[in-house]
Design a protein around this motif. Structure first.
Motif, PDB file in Angstrom:
ATOM      1  N   TYR A 185      -8.553  23.249  37.307  1.00 10.02           N
ATOM      2  CA  TYR A 185      -8.380  21.989  38.929  1.00 10.02           C
ATOM      3  C   TYR A 185      -8.719  21.101  38.367  1.00 10.02           C
ATOM      4  N   TYR A 186      -9.294  20.541  37.427  1.00  6.18           N
ATOM      5  CA  TYR A 186      -9.817  19.780  36.725  1.00  6.18           C
ATOM      6  C   TYR A 186      -8.486  18.570  36.232  1.00  6.18           C
ATOM      7  N   SER A 187      -7.551  19.391  35.503  1.00  8.57           N
ATOM      8  CA  SER A 187      -6.510  19.205  35.531  1.00  8.57           C
ATOM      9  C   SER A 187      -5.744  18.676  35.865  1.00  8.57           C
ATOM     10  N   VAL A 188      -5.453  19.266  37.376  1.00  2.83           N
ATOM     11  CA  VAL A 188      -4.810  18.385  38.865  1.00  2.83           C
ATOM     12  C   VAL A 188      -5.124  17.445  39.136  1.00  2.83           C
ATOM     13  N   ILE A 189      -6.591  17.026  39.122  1.00  2.00           N
ATOM     14  CA  ILE A 189      -6.816  15.994  39.883  1.00  2.00           C
ATOM     15  C   ILE A 189      -6.996  15.045  38.793  1.00  2.00           C
ATOM     16  N   ALA A 190      -6.745  15.157  37.689  1.00  2.00           N
ATOM     17  CA  ALA A 190      -6.862  14.171  36.875  1.00  2.00           C
ATOM     18  C   ALA A 190      -5.183  14.166  36.388  1.00  2.00           C
ATOM     19  N   GLY A 191      -4.701  15.378  36.818  1.00  6.49           N
ATOM     20  CA  GLY A 191      -3.180  14.355  36.872  1.00  6.49           C
ATOM     21  C   GLY A 191      -2.777  13.352  38.085  1.00  6.49           C
ATOM     22  N   TRP A 192      -3.864  13.209  39.502  1.00  3.47           N
ATOM     23  CA  TRP A 192      -3.431  12.369  40.214  1.00  3.47           C
ATOM     24  C   TRP A 192      -3.803  11.378  39.826  1.00  3.47           C
ATOM     25  N   ALA A 193      -4.929  11.633  38.990  1.00  2.00           N
ATOM     26  CA  ALA A 193      -4.933   9.398  38.361  1.00  2.00           C
ATOM     27  C   ALA A 193      -3.783   9.414  37.611  1.00  2.00           C
ATOM     28  N   LEU A 194      -3.710  10.046  36.411  1.00  2.50           N
ATOM     29  CA  LEU A 194      -2.284   9.381  35.708  1.00  2.50           C
ATOM     30  C   LEU A 194      -1.213   9.125  36.738  1.00  2.50           C
ATOM     31  N   ALA A 195      -0.594   9.669  37.521  1.00  2.00           N
ATOM     32  CA  ALA A 195       0.142   9.331  38.484  1.00  2.00           C
ATOM     33  C   ALA A 195      -0.693   8.264  39.003  1.00  2.00           C
ATOM     34  N   TYR A 196      -1.712   7.578  39.421  1.00  2.00           N
ATOM     35  CA  TYR A 196      -2.075   6.215  39.817  1.00  2.00           C
ATOM     36  C   TYR A 196      -2.044   5.280  38.483  1.00  2.00           C
ATOM     37  N   GLU A 244      -0.194   7.408  52.860  1.00  2.00           N
ATOM     38  CA  GLU A 244       1.013   7.572  52.928  1.00  2.00           C
ATOM     39  C   GLU A 244       1.934   7.815  51.148  1.00  2.00           C
ATOM     40  N   ILE A 245       0.807   6.914  50.524  1.00  2.00           N
ATOM     41  CA  ILE A 245       0.976   7.465  49.085  1.00  2.00           C
ATOM     42  C   ILE A 245       0.424   8.796  48.383  1.00  2.00           C
ATOM     43  N   PHE A 246      -0.967   8.722  48.455  1.00  2.00           N
ATOM     44  CA  PHE A 246      -1.454   9.700  48.927  1.00  2.00           C
ATOM     45  C   PHE A 246      -0.877  11.224  49.070  1.00  2.00           C
ATOM     46  N   SER A 247      -0.614  11.189  50.174  1.00  2.00           N
ATOM     47  CA  SER A 247      -0.410  11.762  50.767  1.00  2.00           C
ATOM     48  C   SER A 247       1.405  12.797  50.233  1.00  2.00           C
ATOM     49  N   GLY A 248       2.352  11.258  49.993  1.00  2.00           N
ATOM     50  CA  GLY A 248       3.532  11.760  49.520  1.00  2.00           C
ATOM     51  C   GLY A 248       2.974  12.570  47.749  1.00  2.00           C
ATOM     52  N   LEU A 249       2.129  12.405  46.708  1.00  5.73           N
ATOM     53  CA  LEU A 249       1.682  13.122  45.863  1.00  5.73           C
ATOM     54  C   LEU A 249       1.026  14.042  45.995  1.00  5.73           C
ATOM     55  N   SER A 250      -0.208  14.287  46.735  1.00  6.59           N
ATOM     56  CA  SER A 250      -0.795  15.845  46.861  1.00  6.59           C
ATOM     57  C   SER A 250       0.031  16.525  47.818  1.00  6.59           C
ATOM     58  N   GLY A 251       1.417  16.121  48.394  1.00  9.71           N
ATOM     59  CA  GLY A 251       1.987  17.606  49.520  1.00  9.71           C
ATOM     60  C   GLY A 251       2.744  17.634  48.823  1.00  9.71           C
ATOM     61  N   SER A 252       3.451  17.262  47.515  1.00  8.93           N
ATOM     62  CA  SER A 252       4.547  18.463  46.661  1.00  8.93           C
ATOM     63  C   SER A 252       3.807  18.148  45.789  1.00  8.93           C
ATOM     64  N   TRP A 253       4.220  19.690  45.755  1.00 14.35           N
ATOM     65  CA  TRP A 253       3.640  20.987  44.914  1.00 14.35           C
ATOM     66  C   TRP A 253       3.934  20.827  43.725  1.00 14.35           C
ATOM     67  N   ILE A 254       5.195  19.892  43.123  1.00 14.87           N
ATOM     68  CA  ILE A 254       6.334  19.343  42.320  1.00 14.87           C
ATOM     69  C   ILE A 254       5.876  18.265  41.632  1.00 14.87           C
ATOM     70  N   PHE A 283       3.775  18.686  38.128  1.00 11.38           N
ATOM     71  CA  PHE A 283       4.212  17.863  37.057  1.00 11.38           C
ATOM     72  C   PHE A 283       2.892  16.933  36.325  1.00 11.38           C
ATOM     73  N   TRP A 284       1.935  16.047  37.283  1.00 11.78           N
ATOM     74  CA  TRP A 284       1.622  15.249  36.606  1.00 11.78           C
ATOM     75  C   TRP A 284       0.220  16.283  36.211  1.00 11.78           C
ATOM     76  N   HIS A 285       0.038  17.517  36.741  1.00  7.71           N
ATOM     77  CA  HIS A 285      -1.222  18.672  36.339  1.00  7.71           C
ATOM     78  C   HIS A 285      -0.306  18.701  34.480  1.00  7.71           C
ATOM     79  N   THR A 286       1.205  19.184  34.767  1.00 10.06           N
ATOM     80  CA  THR A 286       1.320  19.636  33.351  1.00 10.06           C
ATOM     81  C   THR A 286       1.294  18.305  32.114  1.00 10.06           C
ATOM     82  N   LEU A 287       1.850  17.435  32.337  1.00 10.56           N
ATOM     83  CA  LEU A 287       1.281  16.348  31.439  1.00 10.56           C
ATOM     84  C   LEU A 287      -0.061  16.268  30.894  1.00 10.56           C
ATOM     85  N   PHE A 288      -1.336  16.488  32.647  1.00  8.43           N
ATOM     86  CA  PHE A 288      -2.242  16.087  31.199  1.00  8.43           C
ATOM     87  C   PHE A 288      -2.766  17.479  30.517  1.00  8.43           C
ATOM     88  N   MET A 289      -2.674  18.413  31.004  1.00  8.03           N
ATOM     89  CA  MET A 289      -2.945  19.761  29.828  1.00  8.03           C
ATOM     90  C   MET A 289      -1.998  19.444  28.579  1.00  8.03           C
TER      91      MET A 289
END
Ligand code: PFF
Length: 457
Positions: free
Chosen positions: A115-126, A145-155, A159-165
């Motif tokens: 789950y750490y990687s998911v949050i780290a993915g958000w940091a990467l996206a930002y 709006e920007i935050f829910s656009g990111l967190s609300g989309s599993w894709i 994607f960012w979780h994948t990149l971070f992993m």
């Protein structure tokens, strides 16, 4: 009980170039999302002041002796945490079954990383979001709006979780010393400078007095049983102790380096950064009428407001999320290292294959957390999302129990000859203080907070 002091062993994976390099590596592990993302958000959810006080007490009275225990066990065993615990268990007249503590630790690290990687993915996206200028003069509705656009989309989140992993797996597969040491040396100080700049902003533009009051005025009526447990759990999480990450790094520590001084340095750096992060975020929260208990999105919904208003905000924002990503990266690497070291030593896999295997498995599991913010958001277990369950189980239960077992082993099972040999009693009353803390204070505190959490006292 045993023991003649064994001959010094050497690690199969090499060694840190100096004590300073070790301090940087352990600080790199300790300082991460826990300090900047998690600490403010759980302090907010748990009402501030009293929570912060319990957290600080836990860091110094429980976290410090446990960190020292992990390093001393790691350096004495010089193997991965599972093999080290089994080896020392046997050597100290206990049993090889102590290796199970290592097994639990490896599993905990794997769950946290997912789950750490998911949050780290958000940091990467930002980083990219900031660079695009999306935050310039944005208001709180826009940030939402920007935050829910990111967190609300599993894709998007996936994607960012994948990149971070992928980033994490690549570094671990290359071995810890190469690259990592050098990166941490530059990046950690840069993170501190940037946080201090943001602190300046929040003093000028935020409601600093209310932020201070929120963090440091202890209102014990607001501290719940669950809040005290969360404070304990977070002390373990933020220091990376209780699962063998520090033990794995301790295995690469040169023989003469002082464990006590190293641990104190790491703990002060880690705590300092968490406090500054809180002092940056809460004044911005209050000045903008936001909710300090907003949850996991807190920093992603508050800091962009500050970046949007300050001159040169785009650059500061890009730098900030870049450094946050790096801080998360150095922590993620340490979450992966115990499992990888174990696979190399036991299954005789090459480092690349071991890292690949752990990376892919963690990545797949991570989608449970990815989904918790969108497609699985309504799926509750014990009233929590899957992400919250993973966090609760690992931080509040598995890390404290792992830490309890580790410190019990160091304080009660290991002979004083062995622990003194690693900790250097010549350093003065510090050794006796550690013995007392490891034998009594840390175990009793963990047990009491657990009993309290289940309502037994
Ligand atoms: N200490 C890291 C942080 O505060 O972000 C997270 C972490 C790393 C927890 C390694 C546990 C661990 F073993």
């Amino acid at each position: 009980m045993a023991v003649a002091v064994p001959e010094r062993r050497t690690s199969l994976h090499g060694q840190w170039s100096s004590r300073f390099a070790f301090i940087l590596a352990v600080s790199g592990s300790a300082i991460g999302l826990g300090n900047i993302w998690k600490f403010p958000y759980i302090a907010g959810v748990n009402g501030g002041g009293a929570f912060v006080l319990v957290y600080l007490l836990c860091v110094f009275m429980v976290g410090l002796p446990i960190m020292m225990a992990e390093i001393l066990i790691g350096r004495r065993g010089r193997r991965n945490p599972i093999a080290t615990m089994a080896l020392l268990g046997e050597e100290e007249g206990g049993s090889r079954h102590w290796g199970l503590i290592g097994v639990a630790g490896v599993i905990t690290g794997f769950l946290i990383l997912s789950y750490y990687s998911v949050i780290a993915g958000w940091a990467l996206a930002y980083i990219f979001e900031s660079a695009s200028g999306a935050f310039v003069e944005v208001d709180s509705a826009g940030v939402d709006e920007i935050f829910s656009g990111l967190s609300g989309s599993w894709i998007a989140t996936g994607f960012w979780h994948t990149l971070f992993m992928v980033m994490t797996t690549v570094v671990v597969s290359r071995g810890v010393e190469r690259g990592l040491e050098r990166a941490v040396r530059v990046l950690m100080p840069a993170l501190v400078v940037l946080l201090l700049m943001l602190l300046g902003y929040s003093i000028i533009a935020g409601d600093f007095a209310q932020g201070l009051r929120f963090m440091f005025e202890p209102k014990f009526s607001e501290l719940t049983r669950a809040g005290a447990l969360a404070a304990l759990g977070h002390a373990f999480f933020t220091l990376s102790v209780g699962m063998g990450a520090v033990m794995a790094y301790g295995a690469y520590l040169p023989a003469g380096a002082s464990i006590a001084r190293t641990s104190v340095a790491v703990i002060c750096a880690d705590t300092g950064i968490a406090i500054v992060a809180g002092l940056v975020i809460f004044p911005i929260v209050f000045a903008n009428g936001l909710d300090p208990a907003a949850g996991p999105g807190l920093i992603f919904q508050t800091l962009p407001l500050a970046f949007g208003q300050m001159p040169g905000g785009i650059i500061v924002a890009v730098l900030f999320f870049l450094l946050l990503t790096f801080a998360a990266w150095t922590s993620a690497i340490s979450l992966m290292e115990p499992a990888v070291a174990w696979l190399i030593e036991t299954a005789k896999l090459r480092r690349t294959s071991a890292a690949g295997l752990v990376g892919v498995t963690t990545w797949v599991l991570g989608f449970l957390s990815v989904g918790s913010f969108n497609v699985l958001a309504n799926f509750r277990l014990f009233g929590r999302t899957l992400f919250d369950n993973l966090d609760f189980l690992t931080s509040n239960i598995m890390l404290p129990l792992g830490g309890l077992a580790i410190v019990f082993f160091a304080g009660w099972v290991m002979s004083r000859n062995s622990s003194a040999d690693e900790l250097d009693p010549a350093a003065g009353p510090g050794y006796r203080a550690w013995c007392f803390a490891a034998r009594y204070i840390a175990p009793v505190a963990v047990v009491l907070i657990f009993l309290n959490a289940v309502g037994l006292f």
